[in-house]
Structures are given as C-alpha cells and as structure tokens.
Design an enzyme around this catalytic site. Structure first.
Site, PDB file in Angstrom:
ATOM      1  N   HIS A 307      75.649 -32.502  36.581  1.00  0.00           N
ATOM      2  CA  HIS A 307      75.936 -32.921  35.468  1.00  0.00           C
ATOM      3  C   HIS A 307      76.877 -34.282  35.543  1.00  0.00           C
ATOM      4  O   HIS A 307      77.715 -34.477  36.556  1.00  0.00           O
ATOM      5  CB  HIS A 307      76.975 -31.903  34.594  1.00  0.00           C
ATOM      6  CG  HIS A 307      77.035 -31.803  33.059  1.00  0.00           C
ATOM      7  ND1 HIS A 307      78.294 -32.634  32.882  1.00  0.00           N
ATOM      8  CD2 HIS A 307      76.596 -31.563  32.114  1.00  0.00           C
ATOM      9  CE1 HIS A 307      78.081 -32.881  31.414  1.00  0.00           C
ATOM     10  NE2 HIS A 307      76.998 -32.080  31.225  1.00  0.00           N
ATOM     11  N   ASP A 364      71.532 -26.140  30.570  1.00  0.00           N
ATOM     12  CA  ASP A 364      70.256 -26.137  29.965  1.00  0.00           C
ATOM     13  C   ASP A 364      69.558 -25.124  30.942  1.00  0.00           C
ATOM     14  O   ASP A 364      68.432 -24.707  30.934  1.00  0.00           O
ATOM     15  CB  ASP A 364      69.754 -27.337  30.219  1.00  0.00           C
ATOM     16  CG  ASP A 364      70.060 -28.285  29.030  1.00  0.00           C
ATOM     17  OD1 ASP A 364      70.139 -27.629  28.030  1.00  0.00           O
ATOM     18  OD2 ASP A 364      70.297 -29.419  29.313  1.00  0.00           O
TER      19      ASP A 364
HETATM   20  N1  CMC Z   1      68.213 -32.656  41.644  1.00  0.00           N
HETATM   21  C1  CMC Z   1      68.632 -33.403  42.776  1.00  0.00           C
HETATM   22  N2  CMC Z   1      69.547 -34.278  42.965  1.00  0.00           N
HETATM   23  C2  CMC Z   1      70.398 -34.685  41.918  1.00  0.00           C
HETATM   24  C3  CMC Z   1      70.145 -33.943  40.922  1.00  0.00           C
HETATM   25  C4  CMC Z   1      69.167 -32.804  40.583  1.00  0.00           C
HETATM   26  N3  CMC Z   1      69.028 -32.246  39.509  1.00  0.00           N
HETATM   27  N4  CMC Z   1      71.301 -34.422  39.821  1.00  0.00           N
HETATM   28  C5  CMC Z   1      71.967 -35.198  40.692  1.00  0.00           C
HETATM   29  N5  CMC Z   1      71.292 -35.313  41.964  1.00  0.00           N
HETATM   30  C6  CMC Z   1      71.837 -36.186  43.120  1.00  0.00           C
HETATM   31  C7  CMC Z   1      71.598 -37.864  42.734  1.00  0.00           C
HETATM   32  O1  CMC Z   1      70.124 -37.933  43.478  1.00  0.00           O
HETATM   33  C8  CMC Z   1      72.499 -38.468  43.636  1.00  0.00           C
HETATM   34  O2  CMC Z   1      72.472 -38.504  44.958  1.00  0.00           O
HETATM   35  P1  CMC Z   1      72.949 -39.462  45.943  1.00  0.00           P
HETATM   36  O3  CMC Z   1      74.372 -39.390  45.735  1.00  0.00           O
HETATM   37  O4  CMC Z   1      72.328 -39.264  47.137  1.00  0.00           O
HETATM   38  O5  CMC Z   1      72.203 -40.770  45.263  1.00  0.00           O
HETATM   39  C9  CMC Z   1      73.811 -37.520  43.043  1.00  0.00           C
HETATM   40  O6  CMC Z   1      73.188 -36.184  42.968  1.00  0.00           O
HETATM   41  C10 CMC Z   1      74.663 -38.029  41.837  1.00  0.00           C
HETATM   42  O7  CMC Z   1      73.536 -37.993  40.862  1.00  0.00           O
HETATM   43  P2  CMC Z   1      73.427 -39.061  39.734  1.00  0.00           P
HETATM   44  O8  CMC Z   1      72.077 -39.184  39.164  1.00  0.00           O
HETATM   45  O9  CMC Z   1      73.985 -40.454  40.088  1.00  0.00           O
HETATM   46  O10 CMC Z   1      74.588 -38.311  38.505  1.00  0.00           O
HETATM   47  P3  CMC Z   1      74.507 -38.783  37.126  1.00  0.00           P
HETATM   48  O11 CMC Z   1      75.829 -38.342  36.763  1.00  0.00           O
HETATM   49  O12 CMC Z   1      74.394 -40.017  36.811  1.00  0.00           O
HETATM   50  O13 CMC Z   1      73.395 -37.953  36.335  1.00  0.00           O
HETATM   51  C11 CMC Z   1      72.441 -35.904  35.362  1.00  0.00           C
HETATM   52  C12 CMC Z   1      73.666 -36.448  35.787  1.00  0.00           C
HETATM   53  C13 CMC Z   1      72.505 -34.671  34.535  1.00  0.00           C
HETATM   54  C14 CMC Z   1      71.571 -36.971  34.712  1.00  0.00           C
HETATM   55  C15 CMC Z   1      71.813 -35.705  36.929  1.00  0.00           C
HETATM   56  O14 CMC Z   1      72.463 -34.484  37.484  1.00  0.00           O
HETATM   57  C16 CMC Z   1      70.265 -35.009  36.431  1.00  0.00           C
HETATM   58  O15 CMC Z   1      69.525 -35.607  36.346  1.00  0.00           O
HETATM   59  N6  CMC Z   1      70.098 -33.621  36.519  1.00  0.00           N
HETATM   60  C17 CMC Z   1      68.816 -33.058  36.220  1.00  0.00           C
HETATM   61  C18 CMC Z   1      68.592 -33.238  34.509  1.00  0.00           C
HETATM   62  C19 CMC Z   1      69.503 -32.089  33.523  1.00  0.00           C
HETATM   63  O16 CMC Z   1      69.648 -31.034  34.031  1.00  0.00           O
HETATM   64  N7  CMC Z   1      70.182 -32.764  32.507  1.00  0.00           N
HETATM   65  C20 CMC Z   1      70.863 -31.735  31.532  1.00  0.00           C
HETATM   66  C21 CMC Z   1      72.344 -32.273  31.858  1.00  0.00           C
HETATM   67  S1  CMC Z   1      73.476 -31.057  31.059  1.00  0.00           S
HETATM   68  C22 CMC Z   1      73.119 -30.896  29.159  1.00  0.00           C
HETATM   69  C23 CMC Z   1      73.071 -32.242  28.569  1.00  0.00           C
HETATM   70  O17 CMC Z   1      74.304 -32.801  28.732  1.00  0.00           O
HETATM   71  O18 CMC Z   1      72.465 -32.960  28.018  1.00  0.00           O
END
Ligand code: CMC
Length: 428
Positions: A307, A364
């Site tokens: 998240h 989710d």
């Molecule tokens: N699976 C594998 N690796 C992950 C995941 C995941 N679900 N989420 C984050 N990471 C890793 C990412 O690759 C990065 O690694 P590194 O530092 O080595 O590059 C690190 O964790 C930080 O991730 P980020 O993408 O920079 O974080 P963000 O804040 O930009 O993204 C997120 C947040 C929710 C988009 C992401 O965690 C994600 O894609 N999760 C899966 C989709 C999901 O479940 N979304 C629902 C969010 S909750 C409900 C809502 O608000 O809508």
C-alpha cells in the site's frame, strides 16, 4: 518546535512556513517557493506531497490507524451503519435520530431513475465491464439534471444532487450487473434499508419474491463502511481535481469511478481473485507465485499486497479478514481459494522480501472473498468498492468546494527537445 523550514539554493536561503495538522503531522508549505526562488518541487506519483488540508479522514500508515472524522474505523465498523457513516463523512458529525431518519427518508425518495436511463443501459453490450457502465450512468445524470452543471448553485441544490447520487448509485450498480447477466432490471423497493434494497435489485427476479439474507446484508453494510473514505488516494484526488475546475458533482464522481477501476487501485479486488484462481489452476503452489512477485524481471505482483501509505497492517484488512471468516462460516461456504489466500498471506508475511518492504495484505486481499461468497461475480467487485467509496468522494468534493480551493494544476520539469526549426515534410 520551529514553524519554518529553510531551503538553501545558489547561495540564497528561502524560509518556508511549516503547517501542523491536528494529529501533529507537519508539512512544508511550498506554495510561494517558485515565486521567490524559481524552483518547483518534483514528486512523481505525489508520494510526498500534500494536496490539501482536510478534516475528513485521518490515516497513520506507520501505526495502522484509520479514523473518519475522529472516529476509529474499528468502532464504526462494529457499531455504526453505512448510511450513518455516509452522513458523518459528508456533514461532519454523527446524526441524531431525527436527522438520521430524515436523511434516510430523503434517500429513499430518490432511488428511482429516469426511465430513459434504461435505454442507455440497453445500448451497452453485455460484455461491457460494469465499471464502464457505472461511470457512464453516473455521468448521464448531468443530462437528466442539467441544472447540476451550474457552478454557483445554492447549497440546497447541491445537497439535492448529493442525496440523488447516494440514492441512485445502488440502482445503477445493480442494473450494471443485470446488464452483465442479461436479466431484466429490478426497480428499487423503498421499504427496504439501503443494503437490502440493493441486494433485492441485484438478485431479485421480476414476479419472484426475494428474501434478503440478514447475514449477507450486514456483511455488505460493514464492507461499505470500510471502503467509505481513504483520504487523498488516486480516485479521491481525481474527484477533487476534476471538481476544482468547477465540473459538476456527477462528472467529478464519474471520473473518480474511472480512476478507481485500475488494478493498482480498486481494481485490485478483482485482480486478487483472478490471481488466486490462476494459482489454483496451476496446482496451488504459492511459493512459485511468491517467487514470481519477487523477481524484478517478472511484471507479476502479488495483488492485494502493499500500500502507498500503510507500512503496517491495513486496519481494514484485519476487520475484513474476520468478516470473511464469519460470512463463510454462516453461509457454509467452503472456498478452496480462501485456503490459497491464507497460505499466500502466511508465506508472504514470513518472507524477507515482503517484510523488508513492509508489504502487508491490503483491503482488497479479503474483500473479494466475501463478495464471492455472496455470489457477486468477479467483474462486479470494483463496482462494490465504488458503492462504498461514494460518501467519501462526495465529502471530499464538498470540502474542496467549501474551502474554495484553486484549480488543481501541477507543474512539470520539461525534458523534451530544445527549440528547433520546422522542416518541410518533403525534406525529412
Ligand atoms: N508484489 C510484489 N512487490 C511489490 C508489491 C507487490 N504487491 N507492492 C510493492 N512491491 C515492491 C515494489 O516492487 C518495490 O520494490 P523495490 O523497492 O525493490 O523497487 C517496493 O515494493 C515499493 O513498491 P512501490 O511500487 O514503489 O510502492 P507504491 O507505493 O508506488 O505502490 C501499490 C503501492 C499499492 C500500487 C503496490 O504495492 C501494488 O502494486 N500492490 C498490488 C496492487 C494492489 O493490491 N493495489 C490495491 C491497493 S489498496 C486499495 C486501494 O487503495 O485502492
């Protein structure tokens, strides 16, 4: 504590005011920085940028705290109802009995939609994703209520638009589902409460009695409360930014629905179930999928994990996990996908990759399992999220308007070609 911060650049020092929120969150106010220094700030994805001062939702991602208007999500999910929470979010206080009865009665009066909306619905092929149908139907309200387009409407007029939207969204949501399965639409039954009425429109058939299961209606009500607001997330920021151009409430919310649709946001609940089913189809080896999620050369992510703001357990996921167990037990559903979800969660929470990055299950991860147990098809999950998020979007749109916030318009750092001369097409 100092209430200013300094930026030093090219031998000059710029003093910037620091704003402190009611929970002691601090922010450097950079709104005058460019005028004074020529500098802008760069923050792709607005990961560290506050776009507004808001009094609606408090969220502490490090400690896993979520409160609506000061009330904890745990208390509200346990003791309140979705419409009471909607009132709280939109008007700022919990209603007394008379106010609440009046609010519910007003909503009941507006659940029906113009018959011509059925023609719009009929125009969609049954293959249409219900999120696209929902956002279109919400935007179509601008055509049925053109007065809603005027930016300087009275507060009473705006309130009527708010009530209409709260009343009609369950109708639109259920009708988007009926379109999907090719069944005739069911009209609202205003004797029923909000969730029961919605369920009857979803599952009822013309001429057949439909009995609402109170266990399912109450679980649904709780799910909607948990989704009702989440401060400045992607869809809410979209609603506020569209609204800041003085676009109408209906068009702003329609834009929010589209922003919610993506798999990184609300669309994750659909993606979680699709992922769990794919793991099941593949033989149920969760380790294989965990490894795929950790592999930087593989675009696969563990959906329902991680998240932007929670770096601790998402408090909503804790409540939903328990609700999922209750609903499944009460309905006697034995879902193998739930076992895969539990195994995946257990393995991820022990895995260094997920621990180091503070990636926990989010809202989710478990909501889809409850929706599935309720017999809601996967493509409808994000639509259910939208139904829950509506009061939050409305409250945030109203706050943006009441605060007279300026039009949202970020800056950029241009990295394209420098000025060059145009060459005629024959000479290129
Ligand atoms: N699976 C594998 N690796 C992950 C995941 C995941 N679900 N989420 C984050 N990471 C890793 C990412 O690759 C990065 O690694 P590194 O530092 O080595 O590059 C690190 O964790 C930080 O991730 P980020 O993408 O920079 O974080 P963000 O804040 O930009 O993204 C997120 C947040 C929710 C988009 C992401 O965690 C994600 O894609 N999760 C899966 C989709 C999901 O479940 N979304 C629902 C969010 S909750 C409900 C809502 O608000 O809508």
């Amino acid at each position: 504590m100092s209430n200013t911060a300094e930026i030093k650049f090219n031998g000059n020092t710029y003093e910037l005011p620091v704003t402190t929120g009611s929970e002691n969150e601090q922010a450097i106010d950079i709104s005058k920085l460019r005028a004074e220094s020529g500098l802008i700030t760069l923050d792709p994805g607005f990961k560290n940028t506050g776009s507004t001062k808001s009094a609606i939702t408090f969220l502490d991602g490090e400690q896993g705290i979520l409160r609506y208007r000061g009330y904890s999500i745990e208390d509200l999910a346990d003791k309140s109802s979705f419409l009471e929470v909607a009132y709280l979010l939109i008007y700022g206080e919990l209603p007394d009995t008379e106010t609440f009865t009046n609010f519910k009665n007003r909503i009941s009066k507006h659940t029906f939609v113009h018959e011509d909306i059925k023609k719009i619905l009929d125009g969609f092929p049954s293959k249409a994703h219900p999120m696209g149908v929902l956002s279109s139907l919400v935007c179509s309200l601008t055509a049925f209520y053109p007065g809603s387009l005027a930016p300087n409407r009275s507060e009473d007029d705006i309130d009527l638009s708010i009530i209409r939207l709260l009343a009609k969204l369950p109708t639109f949501t259920a009708w988007a589902y009926k379109n999907k399965i090719g069944h005739p639409v069911i009209y609202p039954d205003n004797k029923l409460d909000y969730c029961s009425n919605f369920m009857k429109m979803m599952y009822g058939l013309p001429g057949n009695e439909y009995e609402v299961d109170p266990v399912v209606a109450s679980a649904l009500d709780k799910l909607l409360i948990l989704h009702a607001d989440h401060e400045q997330n992607c869809s809410t920021s979209t609603v506020r930014i569209v609204g800041s151009s003085q676009a109408s409430l209906y068009s702003s919310i329609s834009a929010g629905i589209n922003a919610l649709w993506g798999p990184l946001h609300g669309g994750a609940n659909q993606a979680v179930i699709e992922m769990l089913e794919a793991i099941k189809e593949d033989g149920g080896d969760t380790t294989k999928f965990l490894n795929k999620a950790k592999d930087k050369n593989d675009p696969f992510r563990l959906m329902g994990f991680g998240h932007r703001v929670y770096k601790n357990f998402d408090p909503r996921a804790k409540i939903i996990k328990k609700a999922a167990d209750d609903v499944l037990a009460k309905l006697g559903v034995n879902d193998p996908v739930l076992d895969i979800a539990k195994g995946l969660e257990e393995a991820a929470l022990k895995d260094d990759y997920f621990v180091e990055r503070k990636l926990y299950p989010n809202v989710d991860f478990y909501s889809g399992i409850i929706y599935r147990a309720m017999g809601i098809p996967t493509e409808m999950f994000t639509v259910m999220f939208a139904l829950g998020r509506l009061p939050g979007w409305i409250a945030q749109w109203k706050e943006m308007r009441d605060n007279n916030e300026p039009i949202g318009r970020p800056r950029q750092v241009y990295v394209g070609a420098e000025q060059r001369d145009y060459t005629d097409i024959s000479k290129r």
